[in-house]
Design an enzyme around this catalytic site. Sequence first.
Site, PDB file in Angstrom:
ATOM      1  N   LEU A   7     -19.419  16.401  -5.264  1.00  0.00           N
ATOM      2  CA  LEU A   7     -19.461  17.849  -5.480  1.00  0.00           C
ATOM      3  C   LEU A   7     -19.012  18.558  -4.198  1.00  0.00           C
ATOM      4  O   LEU A   7     -19.018  17.965  -3.110  1.00  0.00           O
ATOM      5  CB  LEU A   7     -20.859  18.287  -5.903  1.00  0.00           C
ATOM      6  N   LEU A   8     -18.667  19.825  -4.360  1.00  0.00           N
ATOM      7  CA  LEU A   8     -18.015  20.592  -3.288  1.00  0.00           C
ATOM      8  C   LEU A   8     -18.646  20.420  -1.905  1.00  0.00           C
ATOM      9  O   LEU A   8     -17.953  20.148  -0.925  1.00  0.00           O
ATOM     10  CB  LEU A   8     -18.037  22.070  -3.691  1.00  0.00           C
ATOM     11  N   ALA A   9     -19.975  20.565  -1.820  1.00  0.00           N
ATOM     12  CA  ALA A   9     -20.659  20.544  -0.518  1.00  0.00           C
ATOM     13  C   ALA A   9     -20.475  19.209   0.205  1.00  0.00           C
ATOM     14  O   ALA A   9     -20.514  19.150   1.433  1.00  0.00           O
ATOM     15  CB  ALA A   9     -22.138  20.831  -0.713  1.00  0.00           C
ATOM     16  N   TYR A  49      -9.321  15.104  -6.467  1.00  0.00           N
ATOM     17  CA  TYR A  49      -8.528  14.430  -7.501  1.00  0.00           C
ATOM     18  C   TYR A  49      -7.754  15.448  -8.351  1.00  0.00           C
ATOM     19  O   TYR A  49      -6.550  15.301  -8.592  1.00  0.00           O
ATOM     20  CB  TYR A  49      -9.464  13.599  -8.388  1.00  0.00           C
ATOM     21  N   THR A  59     -10.635   2.322 -18.432  1.00  0.00           N
ATOM     22  CA  THR A  59     -10.221   1.364 -17.394  1.00  0.00           C
ATOM     23  C   THR A  59     -11.336   1.269 -16.357  1.00  0.00           C
ATOM     24  O   THR A  59     -12.349   1.962 -16.466  1.00  0.00           O
ATOM     25  CB  THR A  59      -8.945   1.837 -16.666  1.00  0.00           C
ATOM     26  N   ASP A 111       0.875  -1.170   0.000  1.00  0.00           N
ATOM     27  CA  ASP A 111       0.000   0.000   0.000  1.00  0.00           C
ATOM     28  C   ASP A 111       0.913   1.219   0.000  1.00  0.00           C
ATOM     29  O   ASP A 111       1.690   1.415   0.942  1.00  0.00           O
ATOM     30  CB  ASP A 111      -0.883  -0.025   1.258  1.00  0.00           C
ATOM     31  N   VAL A 112       0.842   2.019  -1.056  1.00  0.00           N
ATOM     32  CA  VAL A 112       1.798   3.130  -1.182  1.00  0.00           C
ATOM     33  C   VAL A 112       1.653   4.165  -0.063  1.00  0.00           C
ATOM     34  O   VAL A 112       2.563   4.955   0.168  1.00  0.00           O
ATOM     35  CB  VAL A 112       1.703   3.843  -2.564  1.00  0.00           C
ATOM     36  N   LYS A 137      -3.704  15.811  -8.700  1.00  0.00           N
ATOM     37  CA  LYS A 137      -3.007  15.633  -9.974  1.00  0.00           C
ATOM     38  C   LYS A 137      -2.305  16.911 -10.425  1.00  0.00           C
ATOM     39  O   LYS A 137      -1.262  16.853 -11.089  1.00  0.00           O
ATOM     40  CB  LYS A 137      -3.983  15.121 -11.041  1.00  0.00           C
TER      41      LYS A 137
HETATM   42  P1  NAI Z   1      -7.409   1.554 -11.878  1.00  0.00           P
HETATM   43  O1  NAI Z   1      -8.363   1.888 -10.801  1.00  0.00           O
HETATM   44  O2  NAI Z   1      -7.838   0.610 -12.962  1.00  0.00           O
HETATM   45  O3  NAI Z   1      -6.032   1.017 -11.275  1.00  0.00           O
HETATM   46  C1  NAI Z   1      -5.411   1.656 -10.199  1.00  0.00           C
HETATM   47  C2  NAI Z   1      -4.611   0.635  -9.420  1.00  0.00           C
HETATM   48  O4  NAI Z   1      -4.001   1.322  -8.304  1.00  0.00           O
HETATM   49  C3  NAI Z   1      -5.481  -0.490  -8.853  1.00  0.00           C
HETATM   50  O5  NAI Z   1      -4.902  -1.749  -9.157  1.00  0.00           O
HETATM   51  C4  NAI Z   1      -5.477  -0.197  -7.355  1.00  0.00           C
HETATM   52  O6  NAI Z   1      -5.596  -1.367  -6.542  1.00  0.00           O
HETATM   53  C5  NAI Z   1      -4.131   0.498  -7.178  1.00  0.00           C
HETATM   54  N1  NAI Z   1      -4.064   1.265  -5.931  1.00  0.00           N
HETATM   55  C6  NAI Z   1      -5.015   2.070  -5.410  1.00  0.00           C
HETATM   56  N2  NAI Z   1      -4.630   2.538  -4.216  1.00  0.00           N
HETATM   57  C7  NAI Z   1      -3.401   2.026  -3.971  1.00  0.00           C
HETATM   58  C8  NAI Z   1      -2.489   2.121  -2.894  1.00  0.00           C
HETATM   59  N3  NAI Z   1      -2.786   2.842  -1.796  1.00  0.00           N
HETATM   60  N4  NAI Z   1      -1.316   1.453  -2.961  1.00  0.00           N
HETATM   61  C9  NAI Z   1      -1.027   0.696  -4.054  1.00  0.00           C
HETATM   62  N5  NAI Z   1      -1.858   0.554  -5.101  1.00  0.00           N
HETATM   63  C10 NAI Z   1      -3.034   1.209  -5.062  1.00  0.00           C
HETATM   64  O7  NAI Z   1      -6.994   2.975 -12.498  1.00  0.00           O
HETATM   65  P2  NAI Z   1      -6.277   3.373 -13.864  1.00  0.00           P
HETATM   66  O8  NAI Z   1      -7.303   3.983 -14.725  1.00  0.00           O
HETATM   67  O9  NAI Z   1      -5.453   2.280 -14.384  1.00  0.00           O
HETATM   68  O10 NAI Z   1      -5.349   4.575 -13.331  1.00  0.00           O
HETATM   69  C11 NAI Z   1      -3.942   4.463 -13.142  1.00  0.00           C
HETATM   70  C12 NAI Z   1      -3.398   5.857 -12.909  1.00  0.00           C
HETATM   71  O11 NAI Z   1      -3.697   6.682 -14.037  1.00  0.00           O
HETATM   72  C13 NAI Z   1      -3.992   6.563 -11.695  1.00  0.00           C
HETATM   73  O12 NAI Z   1      -3.011   7.348 -11.049  1.00  0.00           O
HETATM   74  C14 NAI Z   1      -5.045   7.462 -12.317  1.00  0.00           C
HETATM   75  O13 NAI Z   1      -5.354   8.562 -11.502  1.00  0.00           O
HETATM   76  C15 NAI Z   1      -4.337   7.865 -13.593  1.00  0.00           C
HETATM   77  N6  NAI Z   1      -5.208   8.341 -14.655  1.00  0.00           N
HETATM   78  C16 NAI Z   1      -6.162   7.534 -15.201  1.00  0.00           C
HETATM   79  C17 NAI Z   1      -6.948   8.018 -16.214  1.00  0.00           C
HETATM   80  C18 NAI Z   1      -7.994   7.188 -16.881  1.00  0.00           C
HETATM   81  O14 NAI Z   1      -8.691   7.737 -17.731  1.00  0.00           O
HETATM   82  N7  NAI Z   1      -8.146   5.927 -16.571  1.00  0.00           N
HETATM   83  C19 NAI Z   1      -6.820   9.393 -16.700  1.00  0.00           C
HETATM   84  C20 NAI Z   1      -5.784  10.146 -16.062  1.00  0.00           C
HETATM   85  C21 NAI Z   1      -5.013   9.622 -15.076  1.00  0.00           C
END
Ligand code: NAI
Length: 251
Positions: A102-104, A159, A194, A67-68, A163
């Site tokens: 949302l904000l509230a 979020y 995803t 867990d990061v 970012k």
């Molecule tokens: P996803 O939800 O499919 O995968 C995210 C992975 O991170 C999951 O396997 C989850 O278990 C893991 N994770 C969550 N919390 C964690 C923690 N505390 N420690 C270790 N692992 C943890 O999401 P996706 O779409 O593959 O996103 C990957 C990255 O890309 C994220 O940072 C997301 O914010 C970013 N991103 C995604 C976009 C999209 O359109 N899918 C767009 C822009 C950015």
Amino acid sequence: SVAPASWDKPLDGKVAVVTGAARGIGATIAEVFARDGATVIVADIPAAGEALSATANKIGATALALDVTAPDAAERLADFAVERFGGIDIVVHNAGITRDKLLANMDEGRWNSVINVNLAAPHRITSGLVAKGVLKEGGRVIDVSSIAGIAGNRGQTNYGASKAGVIGMVDAESPVLAEKGITINAVAPGFIETAMTAAIPLGTREAGRLMSSLLQGGQTVDVAETIAYFASPASNAVSGNVVRVCGQSLI
Ligand code: NAI
């Protein structure tokens, strides 16, 4: 370093860590790294156990339940990588979550969890690995930001802030890491199909897609290939950048 021994395997001999790699974009990054010859460590939360093992097995990577946000995440990662592979060359901070409201209704819990996973953890882990000397000269740090950190989305104050914070962090860390011969860059994906985006209302996803002049989001592989460039010797002189991967953004 100059050119790799082989451009077929530009990451040959490199040890790469990808967080959040059980599925989605992270799993594809790991796959592309393995294709490029890296020794890959795929890390994800313990609850992702089975999916993580499946990803690891598919590409011959090593799985690490991590867990990061754990206070000792950098130390655990460092110990694991040093013991097995002697250190780390490339770290991709891909783990990320959304907790939209949302904000509230944006309560502290939602705010803190998103900031912790998406922003505080990458900072703590990068800084921990560098302090321990585990990230070697020639090393690479690659952060996953988002188009939502450049142009806000309704309901994503937490979020978007996390970012956007990643972009500021990359800017600030770049000159410091440069002193150690390490580069740091970020990608800002648009709408990528995803599990994370499946939770976003269709109308919002469609609006995002239409904001790209290519009228499409990207695929996970588009993000992974951009990251592979930042990881490879091709980007030796490239640091402190953010590259949008979302078709051609009109924002
Ligand atoms: P996803 O939800 O499919 O995968 C995210 C992975 O991170 C999951 O396997 C989850 O278990 C893991 N994770 C969550 N919390 C964690 C923690 N505390 N420690 C270790 N692992 C943890 O999401 P996706 O779409 O593959 O996103 C990957 C990255 O890309 C994220 O940072 C997301 O914010 C970013 N991103 C995604 C976009 C999209 O359109 N899918 C767009 C822009 C950015």
